[in-house]
Motif scaffolding. Structure first.
Motif, PDB file in Angstrom:
ATOM      1  N   VAL A   1     105.407 -19.503  52.753  1.00 52.40           N
ATOM      2  CA  VAL A   1     106.536 -20.446  52.847  1.00 52.40           C
ATOM      3  C   VAL A   1     106.353 -21.613  51.891  1.00 52.40           C
ATOM      4  N   PHE A   2     105.109 -21.814  51.409  1.00 51.32           N
ATOM      5  CA  PHE A   2     104.841 -22.894  50.468  1.00 51.32           C
ATOM      6  C   PHE A   2     104.826 -22.394  49.022  1.00 51.32           C
ATOM      7  N   GLY A   3     105.342 -21.170  48.783  1.00 49.12           N
ATOM      8  CA  GLY A   3     105.438 -20.663  47.426  1.00 49.12           C
ATOM      9  C   GLY A   3     104.217 -19.930  46.937  1.00 49.12           C
ATOM     10  N   ILE A   4     103.319 -19.489  47.862  1.00 51.58           N
ATOM     11  CA  ILE A   4     102.141 -18.722  47.462  1.00 51.58           C
ATOM     12  C   ILE A   4     102.602 -17.356  46.950  1.00 51.58           C
ATOM     13  N   PRO A   5     101.979 -16.789  45.902  1.00 55.59           N
ATOM     14  CA  PRO A   5     102.408 -15.494  45.355  1.00 55.59           C
ATOM     15  C   PRO A   5     102.411 -14.396  46.419  1.00 55.59           C
ATOM     16  N   PRO A   6     103.344 -13.446  46.332  1.00 57.09           N
ATOM     17  CA  PRO A   6     103.449 -12.368  47.327  1.00 57.09           C
ATOM     18  C   PRO A   6     102.212 -11.474  47.412  1.00 57.09           C
ATOM     19  N   VAL A   7     101.362 -11.465  46.340  1.00 55.67           N
ATOM     20  CA  VAL A   7     100.179 -10.604  46.369  1.00 55.67           C
ATOM     21  C   VAL A   7      99.244 -10.968  47.504  1.00 55.67           C
ATOM     22  N   ILE A   8      99.420 -12.172  48.063  1.00 52.30           N
ATOM     23  CA  ILE A   8      98.566 -12.592  49.174  1.00 52.30           C
ATOM     24  C   ILE A   8      98.800 -11.739  50.416  1.00 52.30           C
ATOM     25  N   GLN A   9      99.899 -10.944  50.417  1.00 54.16           N
ATOM     26  CA  GLN A   9     100.151 -10.055  51.548  1.00 54.16           C
ATOM     27  C   GLN A   9      99.029  -9.021  51.719  1.00 54.16           C
ATOM     28  N   LEU A  10      98.312  -8.738  50.634  1.00 50.46           N
ATOM     29  CA  LEU A  10      97.196  -7.791  50.728  1.00 50.46           C
ATOM     30  C   LEU A  10      96.146  -8.230  51.737  1.00 50.46           C
ATOM     31  N   LEU A  11      96.060  -9.540  51.961  1.00 46.03           N
ATOM     32  CA  LEU A  11      95.043 -10.042  52.893  1.00 46.03           C
ATOM     33  C   LEU A  11      95.287  -9.564  54.313  1.00 46.03           C
ATOM     34  N   ARG A  12      96.544  -9.176  54.613  1.00 48.06           N
ATOM     35  CA  ARG A  12      96.823  -8.671  55.961  1.00 48.06           C
ATOM     36  C   ARG A  12      96.057  -7.384  56.248  1.00 48.06           C
ATOM     37  N   LEU A  13      95.717  -6.656  55.206  1.00 51.86           N
ATOM     38  CA  LEU A  13      94.971  -5.414  55.404  1.00 51.86           C
ATOM     39  C   LEU A  13      93.573  -5.670  55.961  1.00 51.86           C
ATOM     40  N   LEU A  14      93.067  -6.916  55.809  1.00 58.01           N
ATOM     41  CA  LEU A  14      91.749  -7.242  56.353  1.00 58.01           C
ATOM     42  C   LEU A  14      91.705  -7.151  57.878  1.00 58.01           C
ATOM     43  N   ARG A  15      92.904  -7.121  58.493  1.00 60.98           N
ATOM     44  CA  ARG A  15      92.915  -6.984  59.954  1.00 60.98           C
ATOM     45  C   ARG A  15      92.339  -5.642  60.391  1.00 60.98           C
ATOM     46  N   ALA A  16      92.268  -4.679  59.482  1.00 62.17           N
ATOM     47  CA  ALA A  16      91.674  -3.386  59.832  1.00 62.17           C
ATOM     48  C   ALA A  16      90.219  -3.554  60.256  1.00 62.17           C
ATOM     49  N   LEU A  17      89.528  -4.555  59.689  1.00 59.23           N
ATOM     50  CA  LEU A  17      88.145  -4.823  60.102  1.00 59.23           C
ATOM     51  C   LEU A  17      88.092  -5.209  61.579  1.00 59.23           C
ATOM     52  N   ARG A  18      89.047  -6.000  62.020  1.00 60.96           N
ATOM     53  CA  ARG A  18      89.117  -6.384  63.443  1.00 60.96           C
ATOM     54  C   ARG A  18      89.353  -5.147  64.304  1.00 60.96           C
ATOM     55  N   LEU A  19      90.165  -4.229  63.801  1.00 57.74           N
ATOM     56  CA  LEU A  19      90.440  -3.004  64.540  1.00 57.74           C
ATOM     57  C   LEU A  19      89.157  -2.211  64.760  1.00 57.74           C
ATOM     58  N   PHE A  20      88.337  -2.074  63.718  1.00 58.50           N
ATOM     59  CA  PHE A  20      87.089  -1.325  63.848  1.00 58.50           C
ATOM     60  C   PHE A  20      86.120  -2.034  64.790  1.00 58.50           C
ATOM     61  N   SER A  21      86.068  -3.359  64.729  1.00 58.31           N
ATOM     62  CA  SER A  21      85.156  -4.089  65.613  1.00 58.31           C
ATOM     63  C   SER A  21      85.557  -3.921  67.074  1.00 58.31           C
ATOM     64  N   LEU A  22      86.870  -3.883  67.352  1.00 57.54           N
ATOM     65  CA  LEU A  22      87.331  -3.669  68.721  1.00 57.54           C
ATOM     66  C   LEU A  22      86.981  -2.261  69.197  1.00 57.54           C
ATOM     67  N   ILE A  23      87.084  -1.286  68.305  1.00 57.49           N
ATOM     68  CA  ILE A  23      86.739   0.092  68.687  1.00 57.49           C
ATOM     69  C   ILE A  23      85.248   0.200  69.001  1.00 57.49           C
ATOM     70  N   VAL A  24      84.413  -0.415  68.150  1.00 59.33           N
ATOM     71  CA  VAL A  24      82.964  -0.377  68.364  1.00 59.33           C
ATOM     72  C   VAL A  24      82.601  -1.033  69.691  1.00 59.33           C
ATOM     73  N   HIS A  25      83.378  -2.064  70.074  1.00 54.51           N
ATOM     74  CA  HIS A  25      83.101  -2.785  71.310  1.00 54.51           C
ATOM     75  C   HIS A  25      83.211  -1.863  72.531  1.00 54.51           C
ATOM     76  N   TYR A  26      84.028  -0.816  72.421  1.00 53.79           N
ATOM     77  CA  TYR A  26      84.249   0.075  73.563  1.00 53.79           C
ATOM     78  C   TYR A  26      83.558   1.416  73.371  1.00 53.79           C
ATOM     79  N   THR A  27      82.369   1.399  72.812  1.00 59.04           N
ATOM     80  CA  THR A  27      81.618   2.646  72.615  1.00 59.04           C
ATOM     81  C   THR A  27      80.419   2.748  73.545  1.00 59.04           C
ATOM     82  N   ASN A  28      80.367   1.938  74.601  1.00 58.35           N
ATOM     83  CA  ASN A  28      79.211   1.963  75.503  1.00 58.35           C
ATOM     84  C   ASN A  28      79.135   3.253  76.317  1.00 58.35           C
ATOM     85  N   MET A  29      80.241   3.999  76.393  1.00 57.44           N
ATOM     86  CA  MET A  29      80.239   5.230  77.180  1.00 57.44           C
ATOM     87  C   MET A  29      79.755   6.424  76.372  1.00 57.44           C
TER      88      MET A  29
END
Length: 490
Positions: free
Chosen positions: A118-146
């Motif tokens: 909203v402050f005029g940052i270049p659209p390429v910064i949208q790529l940073l949203r893909l870093l959320r995949a790391l959070r996805l893997f960490s949540l999956i690892v959290h539920y591997t105790n079984m």
């Protein structure tokens, strides 16, 4: 000046009153937020939002700017990013340590930076949203105790490979598409960029016509480097998994076949000495010794000659299932060492010893249980649980030091008697029926004349010991303790 001082004092008192009233409420709110974030449903919602966000990001970045629904997709993306920003803000507020919060969530903080568009940052910064995949893997690892123990132990390595693959393909595809589209290249769609990334990553070289742009060429080199990295990591992980699996399967098969064996709970230098003494006494010639302890591999044994007679079970010796897996119901002896690993206190170590000893006696009342304690004050628990013997390590070592100090040169005598490495040793021998009714002195003279052995004590059927008695007549089922150079059969 006095008015100013009074005003500051009043303001300070007001702040203290507000803090005294607000702090309990803030602590209560922080506790509620922490309990809320620990609920599985919250993690499930986060997983759904992450998957949805990553999917929308791929769609938005793969379409041209004139795509009709691009504005609507961006609005949804900004809303999801705002939700993640709110979640991170609440986690920051509830965190007891702000430093630990930033250490755990710095990648997620970077992933919400697209809000700055909203402050005029270049659209390429949208790529940073893909870093959320790391959070996805960490949540999956959290539920591997079984998962099974062997697989659970390798879970971080497996998910490291998946993370590297997933992020490399995603970021690489977006970068290749961004540089090559509209540049008279063979890559003009997301599908083509994805296939190019996958083929290049697994083959280690470009698989279609040469890339035109400099950025695309740099990314292609990155694919080739990542190919070598993933190959090394994947090969090492799979090899380690197969070695562990084969070794554990062989070990479990052998454990199922063991009987009348010895179990040692815990592993340290004292355990190796015990194994060495068993080997010297010939007790482990036909039946291996089972050691239950958290050990990465059996290379912790310093003496290579001892490795063939030891079977390691990498688990917690206080668990009933682990003791049963080690064959406690068929074992002859169970030795429990004081376990102070992982920073445990002396009290915790004694508590684990008592728990394991009582559990072993409950599972097999016929097993001879020997336990090592640090503090004698807990010995009463072992006595109540009918544990056969215990050693107070610090106390008995102090007794030994006192005897050596009072009787110079006595250490050489103790060293020979307490070790089976050579010389004379202690032996426990059942009394033959022909000696029932005869005296201690009669057998003392007989053993010395015939076997060059010294009779020192009698183990009576009622559990009492008679050491060097003045006048004793042998009874039925007595057992004798003697010193000799070899086991006596008389």
């Amino acid at each position: 000046m006095r008015r100013s001082s009074n005003w500051r004092q009043s303001l300070q008192q007001l702040k203290q009153k507000l803090n005294s009233k607000l702090q309990p409420k803030l602590n209560n709110l922080q506790g509620k937020l922490n309990r809320f974030f620990r609920k599985p449903v919250v993690d499930f919602v986060l997983v759904v939002l992450i998957v949805f966000s990553v999917g929308l990001t791929l769609v938005a970045l793969s379409q041209p700017n004139a795509f009709p629904s691009k504005g609507r997709i961006e609005t949804i993306q900004q809303t999801i990013t705002a939700i993640f920003a709110l979640e991170l803000g609440l986690r920051w507020f509830a965190a007891s340590s702000k430093q630990r919060f930033f250490r755990n969530y710095w990648v997620d903080i970077i992933a919400v930076l697209p809000l700055l568009q909203v402050f005029g940052i270049p659209p390429v910064i949208q790529l940073l949203r893909l870093l959320r995949a790391l959070r996805l893997f960490s949540l999956i690892v959290h539920y591997t105790n079984m998962l099974p123990l062997n697989l659970k132990r390798r879970t971080p390595e497996y998910f490291l490979i998946f993370e590297l693959l997933f992020l490399t393909v995603l970021f690489g595809s977006m970068i290749i598409l961004g540089f090559e589209r509209g540049n008279d290249s063979a890559i003009e769609s997301l599908e083509e960029a994805l296939w190019y990334s996958i083929y290049s990553l697994f083959s280690g070289e470009p698989v279609i016509s040469p890339i035109r742009s400099l950025g695309g060429r740099i990314m292609t080199v990155g694919f080739m480097l990542m190919h070598m990295t993933l190959f090394v990591v994947f090969t090492g992980t799979v090899s380690a998994f197969m070695v562990d699996k084969l070794r554990n399967e062989n070990t479990l098969m052998e454990l199922d076949q063991l009987s009348n064996h010895t179990i040692i709970c815990g592993w340290n230098r004292k355990a190796e000495i015990i194994v060495r003494e068993y080997k010297a006494a010939g007790k482990a010639k036909d039946t291996p010794i089972v050691v239950i302890a958290f050990i990465n591999d059996d290379r912790t044994i310093i003496d290579p000659a001892l490795r063939p007679i030891v079977r390691f079970l990498d688990d917690d010796f206080t668990k009933v299932t682990v003791l049963e897996k080690a064959g406690i119901r068929r074992a002859n002896t169970c030795i429990i060492l004081s376990d102070k690993s992982h920073g445990r206190s002396e009290q915790d170590a004694d508590a684990r010893t008592i728990l394991a000893a009582l559990t072993a006696e409950k599972l097999n009342p016929n097993v001879y249980t020997c336990a090592e304690l640090i503090n004698r004050e807990y010995a009463s628990h072992l006595a109540l649980g009918n544990v056969n013997a215990y050693v107070v390590s610090q106390e008995h070592s102090a007794f030994l030091l006192a005897q050596v100090a009072l009787n110079h040169g006595l250490m050489e005598v103790f060293g020979e008697l307490l070790s089976y490495q050579g010389g004379n040793h202690f032996y426990r021998v059942p009394l033959k029926s022909e000696w029932v009714g005869r005296t201690f002195l009669d057998l003392f003279i007989h053993l010395k004349q015939v076997h060059n052995a010294i009779l020192i004590a009698v183990d009576q059927p009622d559990g009492g010991y008679c050491v060097n008695p003045n006048d004793y007549t042998f009874q039925q089922d007595d057992q004798i303790i003697l010193i000799a150079q070899h086991d006596i059969q008389f």
